[in-house]
Design an enzyme around this catalytic site. Structure first.
Site, short mmCIF file in Angstrom:
data_model
loop_
_atom_site.label_atom_id
_atom_site.label_comp_id
_atom_site.label_asym_id
_atom_site.label_seq_id
_atom_site.Cartn_x
_atom_site.Cartn_y
_atom_site.Cartn_z
NE ARG A 228 -3.73 2.11 2.61
CZ ARG A 228 -3.40 3.34 3.04
NH1 ARG A 228 -2.17 3.60 3.45
NH2 ARG A 228 -4.30 4.28 3.09
CB SER B 235 -12.42 -0.48 2.09
OG SER B 235 -11.04 -0.79 2.05
CE LYS C 275 -8.61 5.14 4.43
NZ LYS C 275 -8.31 4.94 3.02
#
Ligand code: TZP
Ligand code: MG
Length: 194
Positions: free
Chosen positions: A29, A100, A129
């Site tokens: 990610r 998600s 995040k």
């Protein structure tokens, strides 16, 4: 994780230690402040992909569906605003797809029959995040589990060695973590404790 999360050690070393500790999957990610782009991102993805391949750990890519073939990934994780699961599934019948899902409104428009697992959260407060939504608590996992007894659920967001069990007790099949591993003094121990 991505390189932006790897402050204490280099990503390859962190991944190797996490694998020694017993992680069961890895998601690349590379996203947010300080993350790599272009060729540097691809080169890093390839290095981490090779480590996973050699250790038999499924390698997932976050968002970047254009890297699916280049990296021969095992799975892809998408958000509600990314390319659709239907489009990915059309081209890649056997790829694992994670999606998600943050609340009931998102659940209502989620193509559950096309995906392999739901990423549920942020369960707890996260610093990993930048655009994280408000926390859902473990109630969100409980709610998903009561509606879908067999759907694989992975809890994410602020999960650590102290609260991981609560997420599983709420009904998750697994937990996804970044900082508890990337910031650990002893990564193997952190993973073992989870
Ligand atoms: N999606 C929801 S929370 C999160 C993502 C990618 C970050 C999880 O990182 P951490 O450090 O385990 O809270
Ligand atoms: Mg996304």
């Amino acid at each position: 994780m991505g390189t932006q999360n790897c402050i204490k050690q280099d990503p390859e070393q962190i991944l190797r230690e996490a694998i020694s500790g017993g992680i069961t999957a890895f998601q690349f990610r590379e996203k947010g402040k300080g993350s790599l782009t272009g060729q540097a991102k691809i080169a890093m993805a390839m290095k981490l992909r090779d480590i996973c391949y050699n250790e038999d750990i499924p390698f997932f890519i976050n968002d970047d569906v254009d890297l699916i073939e280049l990296l021969q990934v095992d799975g892809v994780h998408i958000g509600q605003d990314d390319i659709s699961a239907a489009k990915i599934r059309e081209k890649h019948p056997n790829l694992a797809i994670g999606l998600s899902v943050f609340n009931d409104a998102e659940l209502a428009v989620s193509p559950l029959s096309l995906i392999d697992y739901i990423g549920a959260g942020p369960i707890y407060q996260t610093t990993s995040k930048e655009d994280a939504k408000q926390v859902t608590g473990t109630k969100w996992v409980e709610s998903l589990r009561s509606k879908y007894p067999k759907l694989p659920i992975v809890g994410i967001g602020g999960i650590d060695t102290g609260n991981a069990a609560k997420v599983i007790e709420a009904g998750a099949n697994g937990v996804a973590v970044i900082s508890v591993i990337t910031k650990a003094d002893n990564i193997e121990e952190a993973v073992t404790n989870i």
